[in-house]
Motif scaffolding. Sequence first.
Motif, PDB file in Angstrom:
ATOM      1  N   ASN A 176     -57.036 139.208  13.337  1.00 32.21           N
ATOM      2  CA  ASN A 176     -56.506 140.563  13.214  1.00 32.21           C
ATOM      3  C   ASN A 176     -56.883 141.195  11.873  1.00 32.21           C
ATOM      4  OD1 ASN A 176     -55.270 140.405  15.724  1.00 32.21           O
ATOM      5  ND2 ASN A 176     -53.402 139.507  14.876  1.00 32.21           N
ATOM      6  N   MET A 177     -56.953 140.384  10.844  1.00 33.11           N
ATOM      7  CA  MET A 177     -57.372 140.892   9.534  1.00 33.11           C
ATOM      8  C   MET A 177     -58.807 141.401   9.590  1.00 33.11           C
ATOM      9  SD  MET A 177     -56.381 141.004   6.235  1.00 33.11           S
ATOM     10  CE  MET A 177     -56.951 140.761   4.542  1.00 33.11           C
ATOM     11  N   ARG A 178     -59.668 140.668  10.254  1.00 35.66           N
ATOM     12  CA  ARG A 178     -61.062 141.101  10.373  1.00 35.66           C
ATOM     13  C   ARG A 178     -61.178 142.340  11.247  1.00 35.66           C
ATOM     14  NH1 ARG A 178     -61.870 135.453  11.336  1.00 35.66           N
ATOM     15  NH2 ARG A 178     -62.485 135.894  13.485  1.00 35.66           N
ATOM     16  N   VAL A 179     -60.359 142.424  12.274  1.00 38.10           N
ATOM     17  CA  VAL A 179     -60.393 143.609  13.136  1.00 38.10           C
ATOM     18  C   VAL A 179     -59.976 144.848  12.362  1.00 38.10           C
ATOM     19  CG1 VAL A 179     -59.318 144.685  15.150  1.00 38.10           C
ATOM     20  CG2 VAL A 179     -60.071 142.311  15.267  1.00 38.10           C
ATOM     21  N   LYS A 180     -58.906 144.755  11.557  1.00 40.96           N
ATOM     22  CA  LYS A 180     -58.469 145.892  10.747  1.00 40.96           C
ATOM     23  C   LYS A 180     -59.528 146.286   9.722  1.00 40.96           C
ATOM     24  CE  LYS A 180     -54.449 144.384   9.316  1.00 40.96           C
ATOM     25  NZ  LYS A 180     -53.118 144.412   8.645  1.00 40.96           N
ATOM     26  N   ALA A 181     -60.191 145.288   9.128  1.00 45.17           N
ATOM     27  CA  ALA A 181     -61.214 145.596   8.132  1.00 45.17           C
ATOM     28  C   ALA A 181     -62.382 146.346   8.768  1.00 45.17           C
ATOM     29  CB  ALA A 181     -61.694 144.305   7.473  1.00 45.17           C
ATOM     30  N   ARG A 182     -62.815 145.899   9.938  1.00 47.71           N
ATOM     31  CA  ARG A 182     -63.933 146.587  10.585  1.00 47.71           C
ATOM     32  C   ARG A 182     -63.531 147.963  11.077  1.00 47.71           C
ATOM     33  NH1 ARG A 182     -65.155 140.903  13.533  1.00 47.71           N
ATOM     34  NH2 ARG A 182     -66.426 139.965  11.870  1.00 47.71           N
ATOM     35  N   ALA A 183     -62.251 148.121  11.440  1.00 44.13           N
ATOM     36  CA  ALA A 183     -61.789 149.458  11.830  1.00 44.13           C
ATOM     37  C   ALA A 183     -61.818 150.425  10.662  1.00 44.13           C
ATOM     38  CB  ALA A 183     -60.366 149.367  12.401  1.00 44.13           C
ATOM     39  N   LEU A 184     -61.655 149.915   9.444  1.00 44.17           N
ATOM     40  CA  LEU A 184     -61.721 150.747   8.245  1.00 44.17           C
ATOM     41  C   LEU A 184     -63.138 150.891   7.710  1.00 44.17           C
ATOM     42  CD1 LEU A 184     -58.582 149.380   6.340  1.00 44.17           C
ATOM     43  CD2 LEU A 184     -58.798 151.548   7.564  1.00 44.17           C
ATOM     44  N   GLY A 185     -64.103 150.318   8.398  1.00 42.63           N
ATOM     45  CA  GLY A 185     -65.485 150.414   7.950  1.00 42.63           C
ATOM     46  C   GLY A 185     -65.860 149.403   6.896  1.00 42.63           C
ATOM     47  N   LEU A 186     -65.101 148.331   6.764  1.00 44.72           N
ATOM     48  CA  LEU A 186     -65.362 147.304   5.762  1.00 44.72           C
ATOM     49  C   LEU A 186     -66.043 146.103   6.417  1.00 44.72           C
ATOM     50  CD1 LEU A 186     -61.910 147.399   3.908  1.00 44.72           C
ATOM     51  CD2 LEU A 186     -63.999 148.651   3.316  1.00 44.72           C
ATOM     52  N   ALA A 187     -66.912 145.465   5.662  1.00 43.73           N
ATOM     53  CA  ALA A 187     -67.595 144.272   6.170  1.00 43.73           C
ATOM     54  C   ALA A 187     -66.643 143.091   6.122  1.00 43.73           C
ATOM     55  CB  ALA A 187     -68.836 143.986   5.330  1.00 43.73           C
ATOM     56  N   ALA A 188     -66.545 142.369   7.227  1.00 44.47           N
ATOM     57  CA  ALA A 188     -65.648 141.210   7.326  1.00 44.47           C
ATOM     58  C   ALA A 188     -66.327 140.128   8.129  1.00 44.47           C
ATOM     59  CB  ALA A 188     -64.322 141.606   7.971  1.00 44.47           C
ATOM     60  N   GLU A 189     -66.134 138.884   7.689  1.00 41.90           N
ATOM     61  CA  GLU A 189     -66.737 137.738   8.360  1.00 41.90           C
ATOM     62  C   GLU A 189     -65.728 136.599   8.444  1.00 41.90           C
ATOM     63  OE1 GLU A 189     -70.234 136.516   6.352  1.00 41.90           O
ATOM     64  OE2 GLU A 189     -71.327 138.404   6.685  1.00 41.90           O
ATOM     65  N   ASP A 190     -65.967 135.725   9.404  1.00 36.99           N
ATOM     66  CA  ASP A 190     -65.203 134.490   9.493  1.00 36.99           C
ATOM     67  C   ASP A 190     -65.800 133.475   8.519  1.00 36.99           C
ATOM     68  OD1 ASP A 190     -63.453 132.531  10.261  1.00 36.99           O
ATOM     69  OD2 ASP A 190     -64.271 132.256  12.271  1.00 36.99           O
ATOM     70  N   TYR A 191     -65.020 132.447   8.203  1.00 32.57           N
ATOM     71  CA  TYR A 191     -65.506 131.380   7.332  1.00 32.57           C
ATOM     72  C   TYR A 191     -66.202 130.337   8.203  1.00 32.57           C
ATOM     73  CZ  TYR A 191     -65.496 127.563   3.947  1.00 32.57           C
ATOM     74  OH  TYR A 191     -65.869 126.544   3.107  1.00 32.57           O
ATOM     75  N   PHE A 192     -67.524 130.270   8.094  1.00 39.54           N
ATOM     76  CA  PHE A 192     -68.317 129.416   8.978  1.00 39.54           C
ATOM     77  C   PHE A 192     -68.690 128.086   8.343  1.00 39.54           C
ATOM     78  CE2 PHE A 192     -69.315 133.779  10.364  1.00 39.54           C
ATOM     79  CZ  PHE A 192     -68.941 133.685  11.687  1.00 39.54           C
ATOM     80  N   ASN A 193     -68.468 127.905   7.058  1.00 39.14           N
ATOM     81  CA  ASN A 193     -68.959 126.703   6.395  1.00 39.14           C
ATOM     82  C   ASN A 193     -68.221 125.454   6.833  1.00 39.14           C
ATOM     83  OD1 ASN A 193     -69.732 124.798   4.080  1.00 39.14           O
ATOM     84  ND2 ASN A 193     -70.848 126.653   3.575  1.00 39.14           N
ATOM     85  N   ASP A 194     -67.039 125.601   7.430  1.00 40.12           N
ATOM     86  CA  ASP A 194     -66.295 124.435   7.891  1.00 40.12           C
ATOM     87  C   ASP A 194     -66.787 123.933   9.235  1.00 40.12           C
ATOM     88  OD1 ASP A 194     -65.426 126.749   9.149  1.00 40.12           O
ATOM     89  OD2 ASP A 194     -63.462 125.918   9.596  1.00 40.12           O
ATOM     90  N   LYS A 195     -67.673 124.667   9.869  1.00 36.39           N
ATOM     91  CA  LYS A 195     -68.124 124.292  11.204  1.00 36.39           C
ATOM     92  C   LYS A 195     -69.298 123.330  11.102  1.00 36.39           C
ATOM     93  CE  LYS A 195     -66.591 128.477  13.547  1.00 36.39           C
ATOM     94  NZ  LYS A 195     -66.961 129.593  14.436  1.00 36.39           N
ATOM     95  N   THR A 196     -69.171 122.197  11.778  1.00 35.39           N
ATOM     96  CA  THR A 196     -70.265 121.240  11.828  1.00 35.39           C
ATOM     97  C   THR A 196     -71.399 121.754  12.696  1.00 35.39           C
ATOM     98  OG1 THR A 196     -68.627 119.470  11.610  1.00 35.39           O
ATOM     99  CG2 THR A 196     -70.841 118.844  12.320  1.00 35.39           C
ATOM    100  N   LEU A 197     -71.062 122.391  13.799  1.00 36.02           N
ATOM    101  CA  LEU A 197     -72.051 122.942  14.716  1.00 36.02           C
ATOM    102  C   LEU A 197     -71.656 124.359  15.067  1.00 36.02           C
ATOM    103  CD1 LEU A 197     -72.478 119.925  17.165  1.00 36.02           C
ATOM    104  CD2 LEU A 197     -74.029 120.560  15.323  1.00 36.02           C
ATOM    105  N   GLU A 198     -72.664 125.215  15.210  1.00 38.82           N
ATOM    106  CA  GLU A 198     -72.398 126.582  15.618  1.00 38.82           C
ATOM    107  C   GLU A 198     -72.038 126.670  17.102  1.00 38.82           C
ATOM    108  OE1 GLU A 198     -72.123 129.220  13.810  1.00 38.82           O
ATOM    109  OE2 GLU A 198     -72.662 128.257  11.925  1.00 38.82           O
ATOM    110  N   ASP A 199     -72.613 125.801  17.886  1.00 37.49           N
ATOM    111  CA  ASP A 199     -72.387 125.808  19.335  1.00 37.49           C
ATOM    112  C   ASP A 199     -71.957 124.414  19.757  1.00 37.49           C
ATOM    113  OD1 ASP A 199     -72.271 126.279  22.010  1.00 37.49           O
ATOM    114  OD2 ASP A 199     -74.371 126.873  22.257  1.00 37.49           O
ATOM    115  N   GLY A 200     -70.856 124.322  20.487  1.00 37.01           N
ATOM    116  CA  GLY A 200     -70.382 123.022  20.942  1.00 37.01           C
ATOM    117  C   GLY A 200     -71.320 122.336  21.915  1.00 37.01           C
ATOM    118  N   ASP A 201     -72.183 123.103  22.584  1.00 38.23           N
ATOM    119  CA  ASP A 201     -73.128 122.495  23.517  1.00 38.23           C
ATOM    120  C   ASP A 201     -74.206 121.681  22.799  1.00 38.23           C
ATOM    121  OD1 ASP A 201     -71.759 123.678  25.590  1.00 38.23           O
ATOM    122  OD2 ASP A 201     -73.048 125.448  25.656  1.00 38.23           O
TER     123      ASP A 201
END
Length: 555
Positions: free
Chosen positions: A229-254
């Motif tokens: 929801n925080m990222r959704v509000k930021a993008r609604a205000l025109g702000l760049a927002a991203e999730d934290y991806f560095n904790d992910k071992t794989l981008e795709d579970g497949d």
Amino acid sequence: MPLPKPPASRAAILSTSAYDTQAAPKTRRATAKAAPAQADEPHPALELRTEAAELPAARSDSGGMPVKAPSRAKSAPPAAPAPQAKPRKPRSNGPAKLFVLDTNVLMHDPMSIFRFDEHDIYLPMITLEELDGHKKGMSEVARNVRQVSRELDALAAEGGPDSHEGVPLAKTGHKEAGGKLFFQTTFLDVSLPAGLPQGKADNQILGVVQSLRERHPQREVVLVSKDINMRVKARALGLAAEDYFNDKTLEDGDLLYTGVLQLPADFWERHGKTMESWSQAGHTYYRITGPLVPALMVNQFVYLEAPGEAPLYARVTEITGKTAVLKTLRDYASGKNAVWGVTARNREQNFALNLLMDPEVDFITLTGTAGTGKTLMTLAAALSQVMEDRRYSEVIVTRVTVPVGEDIGFLPGNEEEKMGPWMGALDDNLEVLARGDASAGEWGRAATNDLVRSKIKIKSLNFMRGRTFMNKFVLIDEAQNLTPKQMKTLITRAGPGTKIVCLGNLAQIDTPYLTEGSSGLTYVVDRFKGWPHSGHVTLARGERSRLADFASDVL
């Protein structure tokens, strides 16, 4: 002999690196390696012309007096340029980004401030306030917050956090972090929409991001948050927002390692000419060379099923250079090889039982959907090796206590009684295993059940730190709900002669902020693949019932 002429210009100060180079010259081996590179040097005539062109500019500090350039024969040979350290190539072009971290990112990964390469980190003051409010307690979040506080304290120890230049993140030894850390030390004038309450912490962080973007228009300011929801509000205000991806071992579970590889149909034709085979202890070994070897890993299962031909089921036991050794498996689908009355019903279950019954494999991970037989096979293998083979002294079962729905509150009793409601799957499988011998009678089955339960200990994850399990068969159920740090804490409890088996279904993660890519189960599967004393199998087909299989496919 006449003395040489005095120098006509002031000498330049020798740099520290050049001084060190001259003081400690390289060895002959390094000089010999660098000799071929001299072929790329420019022609002497071109070099002389370049030096002659640079002489007037180099002597601008001599008072403006014209000085006759000395001849090249009489001049001293120019000193070799000092070797400079090769700068680390940035991973992105343009100016470094400025990442504003939300509080939940630091709670999720306490080392996240060092995982942004050459980019800078900005911490709003409200983030520090929220961290201070979550530092008490013994939960995983509280421990992460305390670790973050210690890292920030070490960074701010020298220079102070009020410096506008920022604190270098590599100062505490994290060389992978090339950026700087900035603290919010002044009030930022924020103009958010009137519909957003100004007192809420999330809105204050959004205001900081907007103000930083106005102050630094040449830089890209990005909000990093685990809150959707925080990222959704930021993008609604025109702000760049991203999730934290560095904790992910794989981008795709497949892309997760399955532990099983199907051999190509022309396997015998392409590898039969150079193949060596021999028999030993009831198993057949094949030594192969060819293009298939680079794709193999130790303890990976391979199979070849062709109509009209005998199937091949084998495991990779050794990889040396361009050769690999395949070992045929024991058929646990046959009743004569039943494990505590349990036989394999499909190919993947046979692979899993070969791993579970191998004393040389210390760490095993089994994944699969509901009803694939993970817990039943593991318990059968554990009881067989504890009660019959006497390979292990007892079975230790544990799991993370994350409820699916609302929590039922505190539970009475000791540690094992409190864990009882969470071990319903264990009781169900023990009931199936105790029902195997019908000729023993009711009293015999009751005595066997009591004996079996005396060899099974149920432990809680909360009291695992500092323990050491020796000659134990450790079963970690529902491992998909564990974080990588919790998984490390459990696996490092293993002492001599201990086998650890992790079971889980990556489609049923109940822990907040954990996904298939960031789960501790995914983490250990990816890190342990290829180790000679570990194995992994992804169970593909459910065997619980036709109703459960159909529901798993369509729901």
